[in-house]
Motif scaffolding. Structure first.
Motif, short mmCIF file in Angstrom:
data_model
loop_
_atom_site.label_atom_id
_atom_site.label_comp_id
_atom_site.label_asym_id
_atom_site.label_seq_id
_atom_site.Cartn_x
_atom_site.Cartn_y
_atom_site.Cartn_z
N ASP A 1 0.82 -1.21 0.00
CA ASP A 1 0.00 0.00 0.00
C ASP A 1 0.85 1.25 0.00
O ASP A 1 0.55 2.25 -0.70
CB ASP A 1 -0.93 -0.01 1.21
N ALA A 2 1.94 1.22 0.78
CA ALA A 2 2.82 2.40 0.85
C ALA A 2 3.50 2.66 -0.49
O ALA A 2 3.68 3.81 -0.91
CB ALA A 2 3.86 2.21 1.96
N GLN A 3 3.92 1.56 -1.18
CA GLN A 3 4.54 1.74 -2.49
C GLN A 3 3.55 2.30 -3.50
O GLN A 3 3.91 3.15 -4.34
CB GLN A 3 5.10 0.41 -2.98
N GLN A 4 2.33 1.82 -3.47
CA GLN A 4 1.32 2.31 -4.41
C GLN A 4 1.01 3.79 -4.17
O GLN A 4 0.73 4.54 -5.10
CB GLN A 4 0.05 1.48 -4.29
N ARG A 5 1.08 4.21 -2.91
CA ARG A 5 0.80 5.61 -2.61
C ARG A 5 2.05 6.47 -2.75
O ARG A 5 1.99 7.68 -2.60
CB ARG A 5 0.26 5.73 -1.18
N GLY A 6 3.24 5.83 -2.96
CA GLY A 6 4.49 6.58 -3.15
C GLY A 6 5.03 7.17 -1.89
O GLY A 6 5.73 8.19 -1.95
N LYS A 7 4.80 6.57 -0.76
CA LYS A 7 5.31 7.06 0.52
C LYS A 7 6.62 6.34 0.82
O LYS A 7 6.65 5.23 1.37
CB LYS A 7 4.31 6.81 1.63
N ALA A 8 7.75 6.97 0.41
CA ALA A 8 9.06 6.32 0.55
C ALA A 8 9.46 6.17 2.01
O ALA A 8 10.04 5.14 2.42
CB ALA A 8 10.12 7.16 -0.19
N HIS A 9 9.15 7.20 2.85
CA HIS A 9 9.57 7.12 4.26
C HIS A 9 8.86 5.95 4.96
O HIS A 9 9.47 5.17 5.70
CB HIS A 9 9.24 8.44 4.96
N GLU A 10 7.57 5.80 4.73
CA GLU A 10 6.83 4.71 5.35
C GLU A 10 7.27 3.37 4.81
O GLU A 10 7.31 2.36 5.54
CB GLU A 10 5.33 4.91 5.12
N THR A 11 7.65 3.36 3.49
CA THR A 11 8.14 2.11 2.90
C THR A 11 9.41 1.65 3.59
O THR A 11 9.60 0.46 3.90
CB THR A 11 8.40 2.30 1.40
#
Length: 627
Positions: A451-461
């Motif tokens: 989900d984080a990758q799909q939303r583009g959230k690098a820090h959370e990834t």
């Protein structure tokens, strides 16, 4: 048959005869002794009377001298002495044997003395008194005649005493002869006849008999001897046959015992039911001397009789007998006792196969397990078997050994299966409590990572990747911990080295400080108890590593008053009332199950912020029961 002669036909017992004889002799002896004592008493009394009478002469002369001197006092004194002496002679002295004989001459002489004394005394009492020599001599003469009369009577008694003594001597001789004759008649002769009979038996003449017509003790002995001789003769006559029969019986008994011993030894070595049954078929065929043998056992469903082993059966019959349903055949019907089944040429459906194979008889022996027939041994004969009671007992004993060994193999297999199932269940619980939870956590983290990758959230990834990496490390640590726990074993002598090794592994895995304290000394525990206690300690340390957030751990091992292991940490702890562990807490449940196997108890004590203490106590009785 030789008969030794006997005497007399009296029915009186020997003890009664001897008693009568002894009683008669005793009565005669006592009478003779009494007579001699009476005569001796008379002699003593007469002798004392002679002495007292002799003193009268002297006292008479004293009276005469006192009168001649004119001494009145002395005269009266001597007169009183003579009076007392006469009364003593007449009345006797009860304190000693002194009395006057009662014969006529002595009595007359005493009366003459007494009458003369009265005249003599009267003249001596008158004054003036004077005695002539003739008067004194007359008085003394009367006394002398009295003494002579008494002595004459004493002489008669002495003669009588001598006669009685001579008679006693003769009586003693006659009594001795009579006693010897009676002893020979009543004792020695019967004993001699018995002795001669025993000597004849000793020489081998078992036909000798002792004839004893009297119904006394020796008659009983003679009857007993005759019965013994007859029995011995009968035994000796049939001794060779009996010895031969006993020898055959002992040989057969030895053969049966050897067969039982060999079967027992083989049953202890057999590894599988098939091997056990195959070995027993060969032994049963030799012992029962049958043409073929088959061993059947109920299957697990108890619906079929499965052929475990067979020997001597034709191939067609063997194939037909491989699996039978109870009731389809006499051989496949378990019974509680040994049966002999006759097979006829026009056999019924149940026995056509056996008749076609040439068997005429079948012996069925039950295989009992706890008073229930779980199978049977079938012995096939082409000739009619002859089974006696001993043969049936041997077959029953062999069947009992076989059924016991088969049941032991079955129970051993069940125990192995139960042990494997228990280890599998334990492994499943361990995996569920550690690796399965970690994998579930990582599955959730992977979904969050997508989900984080799909939303583009690098820090959370990156954060989720770090958590996945941490989860993988924890799973890897859990796998290593499980491998170490399952491979850990005690040395069978002492629990201490295994605890030290476990704490060393815990330090390496967790990085926490861990100390071991040992109090007292005690006898080593059995190996199975040590393993279970060690696994409880490992599970407690695993909980500390996973949940306690502790800095150090202390393990205390106490031997007295009973075995006790305490695991204490300085972690966050919990509230036992509010956060009480339930059945969903697998680790605590595993610890309690392991402790319960060896009779131990697990106590849990914790307070929020003050750490947790786990105590494992093994009562002394539980420790002793495993030794």
């Amino acid at each position: 048959m030789n008969a030794l002669p006997s005497q007399g036909g009296r029915n009186t017992r020997v003890a009664s005869r001897v008693g009568l004889l002894v009683a008669g002799l005793l009565a005669i002896a006592l009478g003779s002794i009494g007579l001699t004592l009476w005569i001796g008493w008379q002699l003593e009394g007469g002798a004392a009377a002679v002495n007292e009478t002799g003193r009268l002469r002297m006292q008479t002369w004293r009276v005469a001298h006192a009168v001649a001197r004119g001494d009145a006092a002395q005269t009266q004194l001597h007169l009183r002495e003579v009076d007392a002496a006469l009364r003593l002679i007449r009345d006797g002295d009860p304190a000693r044997p002194l009395f006057l004989p009662r014969d006529r001459l002595s009595t007359q002489s005493y009366r003459a003395v007494e009458a003369g004394w009265q005249d003599f005394r009267a003249k001596a009492s008158r004054a003036p008194a004077q005695f002539s020599d003739q008067e004194v001599d007359a008085m003394v003469g009367r006394i002398d005649r009295l003494v002579a009369a008494i002595e004459s009577q004493l002489a008669s008694w002495s003669t009588l005493l001598s006669s009685v003594q001579l008679a006693l001597m003769g009586l003693a001789i006659v009594a001795a002869v009579a006693f010897l004759y009676a002893s020979n008649l009543l004792v020695f002769a019967p004993v001699d006849r018995l002795r001669r009979g025993l000597a004849a038996v000793e020489r081998g003449d078992l036909g000798v008999r002792v004839v004893q017509h009297s119904q006394d003790e020796f008659g009983d002995l003679a009857d007993g001897f005759n019965r013994m001789a007859a029995r011995t003769q009968a035994l000796y006559t049939g001794l060779e046959g009996e010895v031969s029969a006993k020898t055959r019986a002992l040989s057969e008994e030895k053969h049966r015992l050897a067969a039982l011993y060999e079967a027992s030894a083989f049953a202890a070595r057999a590894a599988t039911p098939q091997d056990l049954a195959a070995g027993f078929t060969d032994r049963l065929r030799r012992v029962a001397r049958c043409d073929a043998v088959a061993i059947r056992w109920l299957d697990t469903s108890q619906q079929r009789m499965v052929l475990l082993a067979a020997q001597g059966l034709p191939p067609a019959l063997l194939e037909a007998e491989r699996c039978l349903k109870p009731g389809d055949c006499h051989c496949g019907t378990p019974q509680s006792q040994t049966r002999v089944i006759r097979i006829h040429s026009d056999a019924e459906q149940h026995t056509k196969g056996c008749a076609k194979a040439g068997f005429v008889s079948v012996v069925s022996v039950a295989l009992p397990v706890q008073n229930r027939s779980m199978g049977e041994i079938t012995l096939f004969y082409r000739d009619a078997p002859t089974l006696d009671r001993d043969d049936r007992d041997l077959l029953d004993s062999l069947a009992s050994h076989l059924s016991g060994a088969l049941e032991a193999l079955r129970l051993e297999a069940l125990q192995r299966e139960a042990a494997v199932a228990e280890e599998r269940a334990l492994l499943a619980r361990e995996l569920h409590d550690s690796i399965a939870q970690s994998l579930a956590f990582m599955k959730i983290q992977l979904q969050l990572l997508k989900d984080a990758q799909q939303r583009g959230k690098a820090h959370e990834t990156l954060r989720l990747l770090d958590e996945l990496e941490l989860g993988l490390k924890e799973s890897s640590a859990d796998v290593r911990a499980l491998l170490m726990n399952f491979r850990t074993r005690t040395d069978g002598d002492d629990l201490l080295p295994a605890l030290q090794q476990t704490l060393q592994k815990f330090r390496l895995q967790s990085g926490l400080q861990a100390e071991l304290q040992v109090d007292g000394h005690g006898a080593p525990l059995p190996a199975d108890v040590q393993v279970q206690l060690l696994h409880v300690v490992q599970e407690a340390l695993s909980n500390v590593r996973k949940h306690a957030q502790a800095q150090s751990v202390q393990v205390r091992l106490a031997h007295q008053p009973h075995w006790q292991i305490e695991i204490r940490d300085d972690g966050r702890g919990f509230d036992p009332v509010r956060d009480a562990p339930d059945d969903s807490h697998v680790g605590l449940r595993i610890m309690r199950e392991r402790a319960a196997k060896v009779g131990a108890a697990v106590e849990l004590d914790s307070q929020p912020g003050r750490g947790t203490r786990v105590r494992v106590s093994l009562p002394e009785s539980a420790a002793l029961s495993h030794e």
